[in-house]
Write a protein that holds these residues in place. Structure first.
Motif, PDB file in Angstrom:
ATOM      1  N   SER A 132     -10.159  -2.672  -7.817  1.00 28.95           N
ATOM      2  CA  SER A 132      -9.235  -1.960  -6.927  1.00 28.95           C
ATOM      3  C   SER A 132      -7.840  -1.866  -7.541  1.00 28.95           C
ATOM      4  O   SER A 132      -7.186  -0.824  -7.459  1.00 28.95           O
ATOM      5  CB  SER A 132      -9.172  -2.672  -5.571  1.00 28.95           C
ATOM      6  OG  SER A 132      -8.251  -2.038  -4.713  1.00 28.95           O
ATOM      7  N   ASP A 192     -13.777   1.039  -0.595  1.00 33.83           N
ATOM      8  CA  ASP A 192     -12.508   1.321  -1.273  1.00 33.83           C
ATOM      9  C   ASP A 192     -12.515   2.708  -1.905  1.00 33.83           C
ATOM     10  O   ASP A 192     -11.472   3.361  -2.000  1.00 33.83           O
ATOM     11  CB  ASP A 192     -12.238   0.267  -2.353  1.00 33.83           C
ATOM     12  CG  ASP A 192     -11.790  -1.055  -1.770  1.00 33.83           C
ATOM     13  OD1 ASP A 192     -11.436  -1.094  -0.580  1.00 33.83           O
ATOM     14  OD2 ASP A 192     -11.794  -2.055  -2.513  1.00 33.83           O
ATOM     15  N   ASN A 194       0.830  -1.205   0.000  1.00 32.42           N
ATOM     16  CA  ASN A 194       0.000   0.000   0.000  1.00 32.42           C
ATOM     17  C   ASN A 194       0.867   1.257   0.000  1.00 32.42           C
ATOM     18  O   ASN A 194       0.546   2.254  -0.653  1.00 32.42           O
ATOM     19  CB  ASN A 194      -0.904   0.007   1.240  1.00 32.42           C
ATOM     20  CG  ASN A 194      -2.074  -0.944   1.110  1.00 32.42           C
ATOM     21  OD1 ASN A 194      -2.900  -0.802   0.223  1.00 32.42           O
ATOM     22  ND2 ASN A 194      -2.138  -1.930   1.985  1.00 32.42           N
ATOM     23  N   THR A 230     -11.372  -6.954  -6.108  1.00 31.29           N
ATOM     24  CA  THR A 230      -9.913  -6.905  -6.204  1.00 31.29           C
ATOM     25  C   THR A 230      -9.456  -6.391  -7.554  1.00 31.29           C
ATOM     26  O   THR A 230      -8.524  -5.588  -7.651  1.00 31.29           O
ATOM     27  CB  THR A 230      -9.326  -8.304  -5.944  1.00 31.29           C
ATOM     28  OG1 THR A 230      -9.767  -8.777  -4.676  1.00 31.29           O
ATOM     29  CG2 THR A 230      -7.805  -8.262  -5.961  1.00 31.29           C
ATOM     30  N   SER A 288     -12.651   5.686   0.968  1.00 33.33           N
ATOM     31  CA  SER A 288     -11.430   5.795   1.769  1.00 33.33           C
ATOM     32  C   SER A 288     -10.349   6.617   1.072  1.00 33.33           C
ATOM     33  O   SER A 288      -9.301   6.899   1.673  1.00 33.33           O
ATOM     34  CB  SER A 288     -10.874   4.402   2.086  1.00 33.33           C
ATOM     35  OG  SER A 288     -10.397   3.755   0.915  1.00 33.33           O
ATOM     36  N   THR A 312      -7.202   2.059  -7.970  1.00 38.75           N
ATOM     37  CA  THR A 312      -6.413   2.748  -6.943  1.00 38.75           C
ATOM     38  C   THR A 312      -5.291   3.603  -7.531  1.00 38.75           C
ATOM     39  O   THR A 312      -5.172   4.795  -7.191  1.00 38.75           O
ATOM     40  CB  THR A 312      -5.852   1.737  -5.926  1.00 38.75           C
ATOM     41  OG1 THR A 312      -6.934   1.005  -5.340  1.00 38.75           O
ATOM     42  CG2 THR A 312      -5.068   2.455  -4.838  1.00 38.75           C
TER      43      THR A 312
END
Length: 498
Positions: free
Chosen positions: A273, A349, A67, A270, A352, A277
């Protein structure tokens, strides 16, 4: 805006192929693992506990550093990124060797802690070793996401799938020892995967410890690790409580429903994301970033609900088709509750992003600890009365509260005007259609399939009558329909897409 939506959608599809290839192992093996000749119901329940240990341990072994890579990559030079990647990889490797060694030394005690006996001691060691390799593989996987190497990610994962599947089936059919076969197969797949990635890892590494930024990254990563650990415990604590209150057989039934539902987590959540992201971090300084985050939430919720409806409505047919014993058939009632909980996991997700941009991930840690504790209490209260359905209901409530809490903290730091009316409408329409359709569960197969298919087709139509779509979106839908309605053009359309 449309350009970024297309980019996220394309990469999600590519990552999805890689992710579903990994999960495909589990689905291919379901007929064998639910056959008492290869694995008893009790051992299938034990597999659920072992998978829970995997989910919790992988967060710790990775230290949350993958991350940190995602967040810091855009703030550093190429040389600094290579040094950071090398430093992270070395630290994770040392931790994996240490934890695996300790587990081997105390394997009997670890087995007794989770199962009340030492029968699973050797399997526990294999689980930790497999989990460690998985945690190490997260670092280059994150780098591939950052560098938009989606195709390489998918190809390497497909190779891992084939090796894992071949080794597992060979051991399963020849030695009929299900638990050992599963984890030795995983270790073989991960080992080849890491070997394939060695040239890529070396190209992106410099043999230098990057002390300056690493301390700051460790703080961020530790918060994300604790958040991941608490989130994992929220996802898996139900199996531990079920085991203590109802036994491994009930865990086995619940685990099967969880496996069916988790295709949403692996293939949709997943995958999206992984694609979304890095893109969200790229957009954080753009003038239209808030609009992008707003519509991302709405589109994600819409697509996620269609997938949730599919899994919830056809779970019974999937279980009957794939399981090797009728004892598992009753577990289909648990699937909708788990699946609808994943709706809030997906949207969490997105909301955040404010905390992650501001590097205030300690709020995520705090919220996950609160929700994990709440989930434990709910499981203890509901399981004695509802069994596996109580565990699933506890998960749904916990994920909803988790989502609300993360939004509250994120909105205070980085406020975004999400389209809440549309999000609530998506959830309510989907839930009502699933509930009504499940009333047809006692009908013959043909009628069940017709009713459930109509329910899914009605979902976007009902939203239209509630003025869900903007004019620009309706025009885009019309363009997409005109482009894809002719199957003859699909090949050319797919070439343009990818």
């Amino acid at each position: 805006m449309l350009k970024y939506v297309k980019e996220a959608f394309k990469n999600s599809l590519i990552y999805g192929i890689g992710n579903i290839s990994v999960k495909l192992v589990g689905f291919v093996l379901i007929p064998f693992l639910t056959d008492p000749e290869y694995l008893s119901v009790q051992n299938f329940g034990a597999l659920g506990i072992l998978e829970a240990i995997n989910q919790m341990t992988v967060s710790v072994l990775g230290l949350g550093l993958y991350n940190s890579l995602l967040r810091w990559y855009y703030d550093q030079t190429d040389e600094e990124n290579k040094a950071t990647f090398f430093t992270s990889s070395i630290l994770v490797t040392i931790l994996i060797v240490f934890v695996t060694s300790i587990t081997y030394i105390y394997k009997n005690q670890v087995s007794s802690l989770f199962f009340g006996n030492a029968d699973y001691a050797n399997v526990v060691v294999l689980v930790i070793l497999s989990t460690g390799m998985q945690a190490l593989g997260q670092l280059p996987a994150s780098l591939m996401r950052i560098q938009d190497r989606a195709a390489f990610f998918t190809i390497s994962n497909i190779i891992k799938l084939l090796v894992t599947l071949f080794v597992t089936l060979y051991l399963l059919l020849n030695h009929k020892d299900g638990l050992y076969a599963i984890y030795i197969g995983q270790i073989a797949g991960f080992l080849l995967y890491l070997i394939i990635l060695i040239p890529y890892i070396l190209r992106n590494s410099i043999l230098r410890i990057h002390y300056a930024i690493f301390k700051e990254m460790m703080g961020y990563g530790f918060s994300m690790m604790m958040a991941g650990l608490a989130a994992a415990s929220t996802n898996v604590i139900d199996r531990f409580v079920l085991n203590s209150m109802s036994g491994l057989e009930e865990v086995g039934l619940y685990s099967l429903a969880y496996k069916i539902s988790s295709i949403l987590k692996v293939f949709v959540i997943t995958s999206v994301s992984m694609a979304l992201t890095p893109l969200m971090f790229k957009k954080m300084k753009d003038s239209d970033s808030h609009r992008f985050y707003q519509k991302t939430m709405t589109y994600y919720g819409f697509g996620m609900m269609i997938c949730i409806m599919g899994v919830s409505l056809f779970g019974k047919e999937v279980i009957k088709l794939f399981t090797g014993s009728t004892i598992y058939w009753s577990s289909f009632t648990v699937i909708p509750l788990i699946a609808f909980g994943l709706f809030f996991v997906a949207l969490r997700d997105v909301v955040s992003i404010g905390l992650r941009i501001a590097k205030k991930t300690s709020r995520i840690t705090l919220m996950t600890i609160i929700v994990s504790s709440l989930n434990l209490v709910l499981n203890i209260l509901l399981i004695p009365y509802l069994g596996a359905e109580g565990a699933a209901l506890a998960s749904l409530i916990s994920q909803m509260i988790f989502f609300i809490g993360i939004f509250y903290f994120s909105n205070k730091i980085y406020p975004i005007r999400y389209e809440w009316g549309k999000i609530i409408l998506i959830f309510l329409v989907g839930a009502v259609l699933v509930y009504i359709s499940l009333l047809s569960s006692d009908l013959i197969l043909v009628f069940r399939l017709i009713v459930k298919t109509i329910a899914i087709l009605l979902f976007p139509i009902i939203l239209y009558f509630f003025n869900f779509y903007e004019e620009a979106e309706l025009r885009q839908i019309q363009i997409i329909w005109l482009k894809w309605r002719n199957p003859v053009r699909w090949k050319e359309n797919l070439k343009q897409l990818f």
